[in-house]
Design an enzyme around this catalytic site. Structure first.
Site, short mmCIF file in Angstrom:
data_model
loop_
_atom_site.label_atom_id
_atom_site.label_comp_id
_atom_site.label_asym_id
_atom_site.label_seq_id
_atom_site.Cartn_x
_atom_site.Cartn_y
_atom_site.Cartn_z
N GLY A 45 0.69 -1.24 -0.02
CA GLY A 45 0.04 -0.09 0.02
C GLY A 45 0.85 1.07 0.23
CG ASP B 173 -0.25 2.07 -5.94
OD1 ASP B 173 -1.15 1.53 -6.08
OD2 ASP B 173 0.43 1.45 -4.63
#
Ligand SMILES: CSC[C@H]1O[C@H](OP(=O)(O)O)[C@H](O)[C@@H]1O
Length: 366
Positions: A54, A244
């Site tokens: 993450g 991202d």
């Protein structure tokens, strides 16, 4: 968030004041394991092999890796070396570079003897900042969910589709895409989440479903290919995903398969939102398709899957012939034109250069 009756962040300083402890996400949902990491090499392995994953969490983990390096060797050369070592672990999430740049910017002016203590302080600040950013994203996304709920028959849930895991496990706490969902649940607004399994590593099936169950959020696991079908039948009210790396023009790089969800959403007039803290914006790039490096991960992640056997063992099994090659691009890029809005800590920005400049005017000429 809470795991049972205990609150957890995904990463925290150990009582030895040097190591960190992390939730090792590789074993969820079948086993909740905490690992202690006390070296730069250990931090690099944890990021590269996705013990932690993450974008925001990768950045915070790297920040603590810099602090460990400063404890061992606070020289300029060591500061540069740890930047390089950790930067090469995963190429796509911009938060990794952002955190490494921030730590180097902060530490460089300090005398070496002050760097270790300062580095741990700054790493903790970055972790705390992430929690605050995500909470604010939650508030801004909650307004969207409330508006959709107001248009639905009373008591009918807002049906939200999400892809991969942009939950509290992808950050220090709250998550990005999940923050509005958690706040809506806490506010008593009925929501139901369709959770994309998210092949090949199944972050949705293994992590988001675990999060939703742990927080009492009604949810249904679906295969990645079902989202378009559900949208065609009016069963999805909104899509919300993480990212991202988002470009200064609003192109969104996220887990592979996100682009296909955005196409289906556009074709069915389903609002498609991206939740992101501002460190996930890469102001140095504009065309995501051309400028964002897409991580190519091991073919084994496609050909082998992890699960729990009938006798309770966590094991990996092969799903394709031994001789069949596999390709594993880990991310794709959704063009800004397919994005309804970028839910940031400051508000919902249009997915465009103008929209982001208006939300972050201090970014000047981008
Ligand atoms: C809040 S960032 C979450 C983002 O990171 C995931 O990628 P990975 O699991 O490979 O680190 C995915 O793209 C999520 O949307």
């Amino acid at each position: 968030m809470n795991v049972g009756d205990r609150h957890y962040r995904t990463i925290w300083l150990s009582d030895d004041r040097r190591s960190v402890e992390i939730i090792d996400q590789r074993w969820l949902p079948h086993d909740f394991r905490v690992e202690r990491i006390g070296s730069v090499a250990g931090i690099a392995t944890a990021i590269r092999d996705m013990w932690v994953r993450g974008a925001p969490l990768i950045g915070v983990t790297a920040a603590y890796g810099v602090a460990m390096q400063m404890t061992d060797d606070p020289s300029d050369a060591a500061l540069d070396a740890v930047w390089e070592t950790l930067h090469e672990t995963r190429p796509t999430a911009i938060n990794l570079r952002w955190a490494l740049d921030e730590m180097r910017r902060f530490l460089r002016p300090l005398p070496p003897e002050q760097r270790a203590e300062a580095a741990y302080r700054r790493a903790r600040e970055i972790a705390d900042e992430d929690v605050g950013l995500n909470r604010a994203i939650g508030e801004n996304g909650l307004a969207i969910i409330k508006a959709i709920a107001a248009r639905k028959p009373k008591g009918e849930p807002v049906n939200i589709l999400t892809h991969c895991n942009a939950g509290w496990l992808a950050t220090v706490d709250y998550g990005t895409a999940t923050a509005p969902i958690y706040l809506a649940t806490e506010a008593g607004i009925p929501v139901h989440v369709y959770v994309d399994e998210t092949r090949p590593r199944n972050q949705g099936a293994q992590l988001t479903a675990w999060e939703m169950a742990g927080h009492g959020v009604p949810h249904t696991l679906i295969v990645d290919n079902a989202g378009g079908h559900l949208m065609q039948r009016g069963e999805i009210d909104m899509v919300i995903v993480g990212t991202d790396r988002t470009t200064a023009d609003g192109d969104v790089c996220n887990k592979i398969g996100t682009y296909l969800k955005a196409l289906a959403a556009a074709d069915n007039h389903v609002p498609f939102y991206v939740a992101l803290p501002s460190p996930t914006i890469d102001w140095t790039v504009h065309d995501g398709l051309v400028e964002i490096p897409i991580e190519q991960r091991s073919a084994d992640e496609v050909s082998l899957v992890w699960g729990k056997t009938s006798d309770g063992e966590i094991a990996q099994v092969r799903i394709s012939p031994e001789t069949t090659p596999a390709a594993n691009p880990a991310f794709d890029v959704t063009p800004a034109r397919l994005v309804t809005g970028l839910i940031t800590e400051r508000g919902v920005a249009k997915a465009s250069r103008e929209g982001l400049k208006a939300m972050f005017p201090e970014r000047g000429q981008i």
